[in-house]
Design a protein around this motif. Structure first.
Motif, PDB file in Angstrom:
ATOM      1  N   VAL A  77       0.866  -1.178   0.000  1.00  0.00           N
ATOM      2  CA  VAL A  77       0.000   0.000   0.000  1.00  0.00           C
ATOM      3  C   VAL A  77       0.902   1.227   0.000  1.00  0.00           C
ATOM      4  O   VAL A  77       1.871   1.293   0.775  1.00  0.00           O
ATOM      5  N   TYR A  88      -9.468   1.061   4.155  1.00  0.00           N
ATOM      6  CA  TYR A  88      -9.648   1.642   5.482  1.00  0.00           C
ATOM      7  C   TYR A  88      -8.791   2.887   5.640  1.00  0.00           C
ATOM      8  O   TYR A  88      -7.738   3.012   5.021  1.00  0.00           O
ATOM      9  N   TYR A 147      -7.188   4.917   9.073  1.00  0.00           N
ATOM     10  CA  TYR A 147      -6.945   5.011  10.508  1.00  0.00           C
ATOM     11  C   TYR A 147      -6.118   6.261  10.738  1.00  0.00           C
ATOM     12  O   TYR A 147      -5.482   6.775   9.818  1.00  0.00           O
ATOM     13  N   GLN A 205      -3.398   8.216  13.871  1.00  0.00           N
ATOM     14  CA  GLN A 205      -2.757   8.182  15.177  1.00  0.00           C
ATOM     15  C   GLN A 205      -2.324   9.586  15.534  1.00  0.00           C
ATOM     16  O   GLN A 205      -1.405  10.142  14.906  1.00  0.00           O
ATOM     17  N   VAL A 221      -3.574   4.174  17.673  1.00  0.00           N
ATOM     18  CA  VAL A 221      -4.095   4.198  16.316  1.00  0.00           C
ATOM     19  C   VAL A 221      -5.614   3.988  16.402  1.00  0.00           C
ATOM     20  O   VAL A 221      -6.091   3.074  17.082  1.00  0.00           O
ATOM     21  N   PHE A 281      -9.472   3.794  14.402  1.00  0.00           N
ATOM     22  CA  PHE A 281     -10.203   3.535  13.166  1.00  0.00           C
ATOM     23  C   PHE A 281     -11.036   4.753  12.786  1.00  0.00           C
ATOM     24  O   PHE A 281     -11.674   5.379  13.633  1.00  0.00           O
ATOM     25  N   PHE A 314      -3.187   6.670   8.325  1.00  0.00           N
ATOM     26  CA  PHE A 314      -2.810   5.423   7.671  1.00  0.00           C
ATOM     27  C   PHE A 314      -3.962   4.932   6.804  1.00  0.00           C
ATOM     28  O   PHE A 314      -5.109   4.891   7.228  1.00  0.00           O
ATOM     29  N   GLN A 352      -5.115  -6.787   7.465  1.00  0.00           N
ATOM     30  CA  GLN A 352      -5.161  -5.478   6.829  1.00  0.00           C
ATOM     31  C   GLN A 352      -3.716  -5.037   6.609  1.00  0.00           C
ATOM     32  O   GLN A 352      -2.904  -5.050   7.532  1.00  0.00           O
ATOM     33  N   TYR A 353      -3.423  -4.642   5.377  1.00  0.00           N
ATOM     34  CA  TYR A 353      -2.077  -4.218   5.013  1.00  0.00           C
ATOM     35  C   TYR A 353      -2.041  -2.699   5.005  1.00  0.00           C
ATOM     36  O   TYR A 353      -2.841  -2.059   4.330  1.00  0.00           O
ATOM     37  N   PHE A 354      -1.091  -2.168   5.749  1.00  0.00           N
ATOM     38  CA  PHE A 354      -1.033  -0.731   5.964  1.00  0.00           C
ATOM     39  C   PHE A 354      -0.008  -0.057   5.065  1.00  0.00           C
ATOM     40  O   PHE A 354       1.030  -0.627   4.726  1.00  0.00           O
ATOM     41  N   GLY A 355      -0.313   1.194   4.711  1.00  0.00           N
ATOM     42  CA  GLY A 355       0.660   2.047   4.061  1.00  0.00           C
ATOM     43  C   GLY A 355       1.553   2.697   5.098  1.00  0.00           C
ATOM     44  O   GLY A 355       1.340   2.528   6.307  1.00  0.00           O
ATOM     45  N   PRO A 356       2.544   3.473   4.661  1.00  0.00           N
ATOM     46  CA  PRO A 356       3.494   4.088   5.588  1.00  0.00           C
ATOM     47  C   PRO A 356       2.961   5.324   6.301  1.00  0.00           C
ATOM     48  O   PRO A 356       3.613   5.851   7.189  1.00  0.00           O
TER      49      PRO A 356
END
Lengths: 115, 111
Positions: free
Chosen positions: A4, A33, A35, A37, A43, A45, A91, A104-108
């Motif tokens: 991502v 999704y 999210y 922080q 973090v 949702f 995120f 769930q695969y997160f971006g940076p």
């Protein structure tokens, strides 16, 4: 390995301005999704999106926020009129399915600073 | 409101030390627990998804256990290396697609 991606990595804006955060999810994923922080906090949702509709949203995701998948690849989060308290790391994540055990695969992340 | 807690908040160990930290969560409405590893300026990386009471998962030197009856999971790192330095996040899934995160444990491994 597919990943991502998010742009920009850092966005600085003035209070009251609109910002659009961009994400490119993993290409065959169906669920998306956002999210965030806030510094020093958990973090949290914001929203989930499937089949061009919001499937769930949190109390944080009020009328100032919107999401869109304008084409086959991008997924965006818009904040209409930013407030100081919107400063956070945002995120994007994607998953193939939306079960409790689906990863769930997160971006940076995009660090948003509101001045 | 689900409350996921992680301890300790931060940890500083020497290279070669083994370490462990805890994720606590409400045992009711449990569906799955996710562990992520997050290095600064990188994407949080999925480590494990755990569902059954007594589950143990392992990935290299990192392993995790799960106790759903008492509501906790342990993450262990054997023989810590400087490259293990990261924030380790746990997240609870309660039947919906949303994840409820703990605050994370920040691990620093010194050479």
């Amino acid at each position: 390995e597919p990943e991502v991606t998010q742009t920009p990595s850092h966005q600085v804006t003035q209070m009251g301005q609109e910002v659009i955060l961009r994400c490119v999810p993993i290409s065959n994923h169906l669920y998306f999704y956002w999210y965030r922080q806030i510094l020093g906090q958990k973090v949290e949702f914001l929203v989930s999106f499937y089949n061009n509709e919001i499937s769930e949203k949190s109390e944080i995701f009020d009328d100032q926020f919107s999401v869109e998948r304008p084409d086959g690849s991008n997924f965006t989060l818009k904040i209409r009129s930013t407030k100081l308290e919107d400063s956070a790391m945002y995120f994007c994540a994607s998953s193939l399915l939306a079960g409790a055990t689906d990863t769930q695969y997160f971006g940076p992340g995009t660090r948003l600073t509101v001045l | 409101i689900l409350n996921v807690e992680q301890s300790p908040q931060s940890l500083h160990v020497q290279e070669g030390d083994s370490t462990n930290f805890t994720c606590s969560f409400p045992s009711s409405n449990f569906y799955a627990l996710h562990w992520y590893r997050w290095e600064t300026a990188k994407s949080p990386e999925a480590l494990f998804v755990m569902t059954l009471n007594g589950d143990e998962k392992k990935k290299g030197r990192i392993s995790a256990t799960l106790n759903t009856k008492e509501g906790y999971s342990y993450l262990y790192i054997k023989g810590s290396q400087p490259e293990d330095s990261a924030t380790y996040l746990c997240a609870l899934s309660s039947g919906y697609s949303t994840l409820t995160f703990g605050k994370g444990t920040m691990l620093l491994v010194s050479p």
